[in-house]
Design an enzyme around this catalytic site. Sequence first.
Site, PDB file in Angstrom:
ATOM      1  N   ARG A  23      11.826  -0.236   9.960  1.00 41.78           N
ATOM      2  CA  ARG A  23      10.809   0.224  11.080  1.00 41.78           C
ATOM      3  C   ARG A  23      10.789  -0.626  12.387  1.00 41.78           C
ATOM      4  O   ARG A  23      10.928  -1.649  12.114  1.00 41.78           O
ATOM      5  CB  ARG A  23       9.465   0.133  10.315  1.00 41.78           C
ATOM      6  CG  ARG A  23       9.052   1.531   9.584  1.00 41.78           C
ATOM      7  CD  ARG A  23       7.708   1.384   8.899  1.00 41.78           C
ATOM      8  NE  ARG A  23       6.878   0.782   9.881  1.00 41.78           N
ATOM      9  CZ  ARG A  23       5.505   0.373   9.286  1.00 41.78           C
ATOM     10  NH1 ARG A  23       5.418   1.308   7.955  1.00 41.78           N
ATOM     11  NH2 ARG A  23       4.654   0.006   9.888  1.00 41.78           N
ATOM     12  N   ARG A  25      -9.177   1.725  10.128  1.00 42.21           N
ATOM     13  CA  ARG A  25      -8.668   0.603  10.486  1.00 42.21           C
ATOM     14  C   ARG A  25      -9.572  -0.344  11.204  1.00 42.21           C
ATOM     15  O   ARG A  25      -9.288  -1.619  11.387  1.00 42.21           O
ATOM     16  CB  ARG A  25      -7.405   0.430  10.981  1.00 42.21           C
ATOM     17  CG  ARG A  25      -6.377  -0.257  10.977  1.00 42.21           C
ATOM     18  CD  ARG A  25      -5.242   0.148  10.101  1.00 42.21           C
ATOM     19  NE  ARG A  25      -3.965  -0.414  10.557  1.00 42.21           N
ATOM     20  CZ  ARG A  25      -2.744  -0.081   9.961  1.00 42.21           C
ATOM     21  NH1 ARG A  25      -2.819   1.326   9.163  1.00 42.21           N
ATOM     22  NH2 ARG A  25      -1.564  -0.523  10.083  1.00 42.21           N
ATOM     23  N   LYS A  64       0.972  -1.222   0.065  1.00 44.03           N
ATOM     24  CA  LYS A  64       0.200  -0.042  -0.014  1.00 44.03           C
ATOM     25  C   LYS A  64       0.949   1.319  -0.080  1.00 44.03           C
ATOM     26  O   LYS A  64       0.786   2.151  -0.760  1.00 44.03           O
ATOM     27  CB  LYS A  64      -0.881   0.229   1.334  1.00 44.03           C
ATOM     28  CG  LYS A  64      -2.173  -0.664   1.071  1.00 44.03           C
ATOM     29  CD  LYS A  64      -3.137  -0.166   2.319  1.00 44.03           C
ATOM     30  CE  LYS A  64      -2.675  -0.426   3.698  1.00 44.03           C
ATOM     31  NZ  LYS A  64      -2.072  -0.331   4.687  1.00 44.03           N
ATOM     32  N   ARG A 116       0.645  -7.921  14.144  1.00 44.47           N
ATOM     33  CA  ARG A 116       0.148  -7.048  13.217  1.00 44.47           C
ATOM     34  C   ARG A 116      -0.714  -7.630  11.912  1.00 44.47           C
ATOM     35  O   ARG A 116      -1.889  -7.317  11.735  1.00 44.47           O
ATOM     36  CB  ARG A 116       1.309  -6.216  12.435  1.00 44.47           C
ATOM     37  CG  ARG A 116       2.024  -5.407  13.114  1.00 44.47           C
ATOM     38  CD  ARG A 116       3.235  -4.912  12.797  1.00 44.47           C
ATOM     39  NE  ARG A 116       3.029  -3.870  11.609  1.00 44.47           N
ATOM     40  CZ  ARG A 116       3.670  -3.463  10.681  1.00 44.47           C
ATOM     41  NH1 ARG A 116       4.853  -4.008  10.688  1.00 44.47           N
ATOM     42  NH2 ARG A 116       3.329  -2.771   9.674  1.00 44.47           N
ATOM     43  N   ARG A 171      11.499  -5.302   4.209  1.00 41.10           N
ATOM     44  CA  ARG A 171      11.193  -3.771   3.803  1.00 41.10           C
ATOM     45  C   ARG A 171      12.159  -2.817   4.692  1.00 41.10           C
ATOM     46  O   ARG A 171      12.538  -2.867   5.488  1.00 41.10           O
ATOM     47  CB  ARG A 171       9.595  -3.261   4.432  1.00 41.10           C
ATOM     48  CG  ARG A 171       9.227  -2.152   4.032  1.00 41.10           C
ATOM     49  CD  ARG A 171       7.646  -2.086   3.849  1.00 41.10           C
ATOM     50  NE  ARG A 171       7.022  -2.407   5.337  1.00 41.10           N
ATOM     51  CZ  ARG A 171       5.801  -2.349   5.550  1.00 41.10           C
ATOM     52  NH1 ARG A 171       5.055  -2.303   4.457  1.00 41.10           N
ATOM     53  NH2 ARG A 171       5.268  -2.458   6.553  1.00 41.10           N
TER      54      ARG A 171
HETATM   55  P1  AMP Z   1       1.287   1.087   9.294  1.00 41.48           P
HETATM   56  O1  AMP Z   1       2.457   1.818   8.953  1.00 41.48           O
HETATM   57  O2  AMP Z   1      -0.102   1.606   8.696  1.00 41.48           O
HETATM   58  O3  AMP Z   1       1.419  -0.441   9.237  1.00 41.48           O
HETATM   59  O4  AMP Z   1       1.029   1.397  10.891  1.00 41.48           O
HETATM   60  C1  AMP Z   1       1.892   1.269  12.016  1.00 41.48           C
HETATM   61  C2  AMP Z   1       1.094   1.135  13.279  1.00 41.48           C
HETATM   62  O5  AMP Z   1       0.730   2.273  13.556  1.00 41.48           O
HETATM   63  C3  AMP Z   1       0.071   0.055  13.450  1.00 41.48           C
HETATM   64  O6  AMP Z   1       0.653  -1.241  13.725  1.00 41.48           O
HETATM   65  C4  AMP Z   1      -0.882   0.515  14.364  1.00 41.48           C
HETATM   66  O7  AMP Z   1      -0.239   0.285  15.860  1.00 41.48           O
HETATM   67  C5  AMP Z   1      -0.743   2.039  14.313  1.00 41.48           C
HETATM   68  N1  AMP Z   1      -1.866   2.575  13.411  1.00 41.48           N
HETATM   69  C6  AMP Z   1      -1.725   2.868  12.215  1.00 41.48           C
HETATM   70  N2  AMP Z   1      -3.002   3.276  11.618  1.00 41.48           N
HETATM   71  C7  AMP Z   1      -3.874   3.156  12.455  1.00 41.48           C
HETATM   72  C8  AMP Z   1      -5.293   3.339  12.695  1.00 41.48           C
HETATM   73  N3  AMP Z   1      -5.889   3.553  11.841  1.00 41.48           N
HETATM   74  N4  AMP Z   1      -5.906   3.016  13.882  1.00 41.48           N
HETATM   75  C9  AMP Z   1      -4.960   2.574  14.803  1.00 41.48           C
HETATM   76  N5  AMP Z   1      -3.730   2.458  14.774  1.00 41.48           N
HETATM   77  C10 AMP Z   1      -3.177   2.646  13.827  1.00 41.48           C
END
Ligand code: AMP
Length: 220
Positions: A162, A88, A13, A173, A127
């Site tokens: 990350r 989410r 994404k 996750r 990644r």
């Molecule tokens: P991502 O980079 O999108 O994988 O997000 C990394 C982390 O941020 C996730 O594992 C969650 O802990 C938090 N996170 C990102 N977006 C959301 C969301 N919409 N609601 C809650 N937690 C989020």
Amino acid sequence: MQILFLGAPGAGKGTQCKRVAKQLNIPHLSSGDLLREAVKAGTEAGVKAKSFMDQGVLVPDHVLIAMFRDKLSSPECAKGFLLDGFPRNLAQAEALDAMLKDIKKDLLCVVDLKVDPGLLTERITGRRVCTNKACLTPFHIKFQPPAKEGHCDTCGSTLMIRDDDKEELVAARLKTYNEQTAPLIEYYGKRSILKTINGDGEPEAIFTELLAALQSKCHA
Ligand code: AMP
């Protein structure tokens, strides 16, 4: 133009959203990037978010809802936006519907980027991401390696892994995604705005397919 991307962690994404937003000249609003920035800057939202992110679980809804309410009503989003990572779960999707109603905008297209679940772990653990917060270009050591190892092709800054891309967090996750985010496919599937794209192939071919889908769905 208001677009939303769904997809499991590792579906690609980030890479595709960056390119699509640039091509359509709309801001790319990545919840993960916004949260990581807040954590780095030590803001109140960042302090609240960190312990949840470190466990691979969702940050409380009110933190994200407040963050996106501010963003969506800002002048930078007047011509549209691309949402990546928010909503989410169902509560966030309902909150987004209410926000959009307030600003008198509709979601024009929801893209579900689908990848074989067996590939996701390898995609996540390989990644790498640019450390320059104005760039944040993602790479992959096997599928999308940078020209110079450890350095960003776009700006030359160093690349990093990350914190939550480490193997021990990946299962948590993916479980969070399956339990809480995947039901949104049905939520948006009930409207005629959902488009499923196969995210298993070459990034370039997926990008072409995405643009064609967006053109037919929302005349991008
Ligand atoms: P991502 O980079 O999108 O994988 O997000 C990394 C982390 O941020 C996730 O594992 C969650 O802990 C938090 N996170 C990102 N977006 C959301 C969301 N919409 N609601 C809650 N937690 C989020």
